[in-house]
Structures are given as structure tokens and as C-alpha cells.
Design a protein around this motif. Structure first.
Motif, PDB file in Angstrom:
ATOM      1  N   ARG A  12      -4.614 -10.617   0.179  1.00  0.00           N
ATOM      2  CA  ARG A  12      -5.583 -11.531   0.779  1.00  0.00           C
ATOM      3  C   ARG A  12      -5.860 -11.119   2.216  1.00  0.00           C
ATOM      4  NH1 ARG A  12      -5.700 -15.444   4.270  1.00  0.00           N
ATOM      5  NH2 ARG A  12      -3.452 -15.491   4.491  1.00  0.00           N
ATOM      6  N   LYS A  13      -4.809 -10.775   2.947  1.00  0.00           N
ATOM      7  CA  LYS A  13      -4.971 -10.339   4.337  1.00  0.00           C
ATOM      8  C   LYS A  13      -5.767  -9.043   4.411  1.00  0.00           C
ATOM      9  CE  LYS A  13      -0.890 -12.612   6.171  1.00  0.00           C
ATOM     10  NZ  LYS A  13       0.454 -12.455   6.684  1.00  0.00           N
ATOM     11  N   ALA A  14      -5.481  -8.112   3.512  1.00  0.00           N
ATOM     12  CA  ALA A  14      -6.224  -6.849   3.486  1.00  0.00           C
ATOM     13  C   ALA A  14      -7.694  -7.112   3.171  1.00  0.00           C
ATOM     14  CB  ALA A  14      -5.623  -5.898   2.455  1.00  0.00           C
ATOM     15  N   TYR A  15      -7.958  -8.032   2.259  1.00  0.00           N
ATOM     16  CA  TYR A  15      -9.328  -8.393   1.895  1.00  0.00           C
ATOM     17  C   TYR A  15     -10.060  -9.008   3.086  1.00  0.00           C
ATOM     18  CZ  TYR A  15     -13.105 -10.607  -0.760  1.00  0.00           C
ATOM     19  OH  TYR A  15     -14.325 -11.013  -1.224  1.00  0.00           O
ATOM     20  N   GLU A  16      -9.418  -9.939   3.768  1.00  0.00           N
ATOM     21  CA  GLU A  16     -10.025 -10.595   4.932  1.00  0.00           C
ATOM     22  C   GLU A  16     -10.344  -9.607   6.047  1.00  0.00           C
ATOM     23  OE1 GLU A  16      -7.424 -13.661   6.298  1.00  0.00           O
ATOM     24  OE2 GLU A  16      -8.040 -15.063   4.747  1.00  0.00           O
ATOM     25  N   ASN A  17      -9.551  -8.553   6.157  1.00  0.00           N
ATOM     26  CA  ASN A  17      -9.746  -7.573   7.217  1.00  0.00           C
ATOM     27  C   ASN A  17     -10.629  -6.400   6.811  1.00  0.00           C
ATOM     28  OD1 ASN A  17      -8.199  -8.908   9.206  1.00  0.00           O
ATOM     29  ND2 ASN A  17      -6.345  -8.266   8.155  1.00  0.00           N
ATOM     30  N   HIS A  18     -11.234  -6.499   5.646  1.00  0.00           N
ATOM     31  CA  HIS A  18     -12.129  -5.436   5.182  1.00  0.00           C
ATOM     32  C   HIS A  18     -13.315  -5.319   6.138  1.00  0.00           C
ATOM     33  CE1 HIS A  18     -15.019  -3.309   2.660  1.00  0.00           C
ATOM     34  NE2 HIS A  18     -13.959  -2.844   2.009  1.00  0.00           N
ATOM     35  N   ALA A  19     -13.804  -4.116   6.307  1.00  0.00           N
ATOM     36  CA  ALA A  19     -14.907  -3.851   7.237  1.00  0.00           C
ATOM     37  C   ALA A  19     -16.157  -4.661   6.916  1.00  0.00           C
ATOM     38  CB  ALA A  19     -15.238  -2.365   7.230  1.00  0.00           C
ATOM     39  N   PHE A  20     -16.352  -4.992   5.669  1.00  0.00           N
ATOM     40  CA  PHE A  20     -17.514  -5.804   5.296  1.00  0.00           C
ATOM     41  C   PHE A  20     -17.526  -7.120   6.055  1.00  0.00           C
ATOM     42  CE2 PHE A  20     -19.549  -8.975   2.531  1.00  0.00           C
ATOM     43  CZ  PHE A  20     -20.818  -8.406   2.427  1.00  0.00           C
ATOM     44  N   PHE A  21     -16.354  -7.732   6.200  1.00  0.00           N
ATOM     45  CA  PHE A  21     -16.270  -9.015   6.895  1.00  0.00           C
ATOM     46  C   PHE A  21     -16.121  -8.847   8.401  1.00  0.00           C
ATOM     47  CE2 PHE A  21     -14.428  -9.749   2.641  1.00  0.00           C
ATOM     48  CZ  PHE A  21     -15.394 -10.607   2.164  1.00  0.00           C
ATOM     49  N   THR A  22     -15.293  -7.901   8.809  1.00  0.00           N
ATOM     50  CA  THR A  22     -14.984  -7.779  10.233  1.00  0.00           C
ATOM     51  C   THR A  22     -16.041  -7.031  11.020  1.00  0.00           C
ATOM     52  OG1 THR A  22     -13.685  -5.771   9.858  1.00  0.00           O
ATOM     53  CG2 THR A  22     -12.498  -7.883   9.825  1.00  0.00           C
ATOM     54  N   ARG A  23     -16.718  -6.089  10.403  1.00  0.00           N
ATOM     55  CA  ARG A  23     -17.718  -5.308  11.141  1.00  0.00           C
ATOM     56  C   ARG A  23     -19.139  -5.737  10.829  1.00  0.00           C
ATOM     57  NH1 ARG A  23     -15.589   0.451   9.912  1.00  0.00           N
ATOM     58  NH2 ARG A  23     -13.405  -0.090  10.033  1.00  0.00           N
ATOM     59  N   LEU A  24     -19.468  -5.858   9.558  1.00  0.00           N
ATOM     60  CA  LEU A  24     -20.855  -6.141   9.197  1.00  0.00           C
ATOM     61  C   LEU A  24     -21.227  -7.609   9.384  1.00  0.00           C
ATOM     62  CD1 LEU A  24     -23.553  -5.169   8.038  1.00  0.00           C
ATOM     63  CD2 LEU A  24     -22.667  -5.725   5.775  1.00  0.00           C
ATOM     64  N   LEU A  25     -20.552  -8.508   8.687  1.00  0.00           N
ATOM     65  CA  LEU A  25     -20.945  -9.913   8.743  1.00  0.00           C
ATOM     66  C   LEU A  25     -20.653 -10.555  10.097  1.00  0.00           C
ATOM     67  CD1 LEU A  25     -19.951 -11.257   5.218  1.00  0.00           C
ATOM     68  CD2 LEU A  25     -22.172 -10.469   6.025  1.00  0.00           C
ATOM     69  N   ALA A  26     -19.593 -10.122  10.758  1.00  0.00           N
ATOM     70  CA  ALA A  26     -19.223 -10.730  12.036  1.00  0.00           C
ATOM     71  C   ALA A  26     -19.937 -10.114  13.226  1.00  0.00           C
ATOM     72  CB  ALA A  26     -17.709 -10.628  12.225  1.00  0.00           C
ATOM     73  N   ASP A  27     -20.652  -9.034  13.031  1.00  0.00           N
ATOM     74  CA  ASP A  27     -21.313  -8.336  14.133  1.00  0.00           C
ATOM     75  C   ASP A  27     -22.596  -9.060  14.521  1.00  0.00           C
ATOM     76  OD1 ASP A  27     -22.436  -6.648  15.976  1.00  0.00           O
ATOM     77  OD2 ASP A  27     -22.378  -4.860  14.695  1.00  0.00           O
ATOM     78  N   GLU A  28     -22.502  -9.896  15.544  1.00  0.00           N
ATOM     79  CA  GLU A  28     -23.657 -10.688  15.968  1.00  0.00           C
ATOM     80  C   GLU A  28     -24.706  -9.864  16.707  1.00  0.00           C
ATOM     81  OE1 GLU A  28     -22.612 -14.375  17.787  1.00  0.00           O
ATOM     82  OE2 GLU A  28     -21.132 -14.826  16.241  1.00  0.00           O
ATOM     83  N   SER A  29     -24.389  -8.591  17.003  1.00  0.00           N
ATOM     84  CA  SER A  29     -25.395  -7.740  17.636  1.00  0.00           C
ATOM     85  C   SER A  29     -26.435  -7.263  16.625  1.00  0.00           C
ATOM     86  CB  SER A  29     -24.739  -6.535  18.316  1.00  0.00           C
ATOM     87  OG  SER A  29     -24.219  -5.646  17.349  1.00  0.00           O
ATOM     88  N   LEU A  30     -26.087  -7.335  15.339  1.00  0.00           N
ATOM     89  CA  LEU A  30     -27.036  -6.978  14.289  1.00  0.00           C
ATOM     90  C   LEU A  30     -27.891  -8.191  13.944  1.00  0.00           C
ATOM     91  CD1 LEU A  30     -24.723  -5.039  11.812  1.00  0.00           C
ATOM     92  CD2 LEU A  30     -26.469  -4.060  13.305  1.00  0.00           C
ATOM     93  N   PRO A  31     -29.179  -7.994  13.677  1.00  0.00           N
ATOM     94  CA  PRO A  31     -30.001  -9.132  13.258  1.00  0.00           C
ATOM     95  C   PRO A  31     -29.540  -9.649  11.889  1.00  0.00           C
ATOM     96  CG  PRO A  31     -31.247  -7.094  13.094  1.00  0.00           C
ATOM     97  CD  PRO A  31     -29.932  -6.751  13.741  1.00  0.00           C
ATOM     98  N   GLY A  32     -29.780 -10.916  11.635  1.00  0.00           N
ATOM     99  CA  GLY A  32     -29.358 -11.535  10.380  1.00  0.00           C
ATOM    100  C   GLY A  32     -29.879 -10.815   9.156  1.00  0.00           C
ATOM    101  N   GLU A  33     -31.116 -10.317   9.221  1.00  0.00           N
ATOM    102  CA  GLU A  33     -31.682  -9.596   8.082  1.00  0.00           C
ATOM    103  C   GLU A  33     -30.848  -8.366   7.726  1.00  0.00           C
ATOM    104  OE1 GLU A  33     -33.545 -10.123  10.919  1.00  0.00           O
ATOM    105  OE2 GLU A  33     -34.669 -11.876  10.225  1.00  0.00           O
ATOM    106  N   ARG A  34     -30.309  -7.726   8.739  1.00  0.00           N
ATOM    107  CA  ARG A  34     -29.492  -6.523   8.508  1.00  0.00           C
ATOM    108  C   ARG A  34     -28.115  -6.896   7.963  1.00  0.00           C
ATOM    109  NH1 ARG A  34     -28.553  -1.481  11.634  1.00  0.00           N
ATOM    110  NH2 ARG A  34     -27.607  -0.187  10.038  1.00  0.00           N
ATOM    111  N   ARG A  35     -27.546  -7.970   8.498  1.00  0.00           N
ATOM    112  CA  ARG A  35     -26.219  -8.396   8.034  1.00  0.00           C
ATOM    113  C   ARG A  35     -26.259  -8.909   6.595  1.00  0.00           C
ATOM    114  NH1 ARG A  35     -23.893 -12.459  12.190  1.00  0.00           N
ATOM    115  NH2 ARG A  35     -26.021 -12.687  12.852  1.00  0.00           N
ATOM    116  N   LEU A  36     -27.392  -9.451   6.188  1.00  0.00           N
ATOM    117  CA  LEU A  36     -27.498 -10.007   4.838  1.00  0.00           C
ATOM    118  C   LEU A  36     -28.300  -9.127   3.887  1.00  0.00           C
ATOM    119  CD1 LEU A  36     -28.006 -13.749   5.773  1.00  0.00           C
ATOM    120  CD2 LEU A  36     -25.926 -12.616   5.012  1.00  0.00           C
TER     121      LEU A  36
END
Length: 85
Positions: A12-36
Motif C-alpha cells: 500500500r505504501k509503495a502504491y501511494e508513493n508511485h510517481a503517478f500520484f506523487t509527481r503527476l497528480l500532485a504536481d500543481e505546476s501542471l494544468p489540470g487538463e494535463r494531470r487528468l
């Protein structure tokens, strides 16, 4: 049982720390259209999941000797009925 719980917690911890969540979805510098942008490619799977449970995996239990595995599978499909939402 503790080994199973520890295994689940570790993964579960490894899943939560996956780059998809930590880099892509959490990266507020990217516009929402790009994150989604991944959304349209996963929607058919998500929406089809309900149909798979109802029309493919679930079988009528109306016979005299229901198969034990099918009985378990049917119970699971009812459990999963609303997870697609």
C-alpha cells in the motif's frame, strides 16, 4: 495473519508513493487538463467493470447444485457492484 497485514501495508505504501500520484497528480505546476489526460483512456475500463460483473462473471444460481466457485464469484460481483462509481 500478521504477515498478510504487513505485506498489504508494505505494498500500500509503495502504491501511494508511485510517481503517478506523487509527481503527476500532485504536481500543481501542471494544468489540470494535463494531470487528468489519462482519464479518457481508463473510462471504458471503469464503466465496463460494472457490466463485466453483472453480465459476464455473475451466473444464475437457479440450478439444484450450484457450483461452489461460482457461488463465491457471484457474491464477489455483488460486493463490487458499485465500486465503479
Amino acid at each position: 495473519m500478521q504477515k498478510v497485514i504487513d505485506y498489504i501495508e508494505e505494498h500500500r505504501k509503495a502504491y501511494e508513493n508511485h510517481a503517478f500520484f506523487t509527481r503527476l497528480l500532485a504536481d500543481e505546476s501542471l494544468p489540470g487538463e494535463r494531470r487528468l489526460a489519462w482519464g479518457p483512456s481508463v473510462i471504458p475500463f471503469i464503466m465496463g467493470y460494472s457490466d463485466l460483473n453483472k453480465y459476464v462473471f455473475r451466473k444464475d444460481e437457479g440450478n439444484d447444485r450450484p457450483d461452489q466457485l461460482q457461488t463465491l464469484l457471484n457474491a464477489h460481483t455483488y460486493e463490487e457492484d458499485f465500486h465503479w462509481q
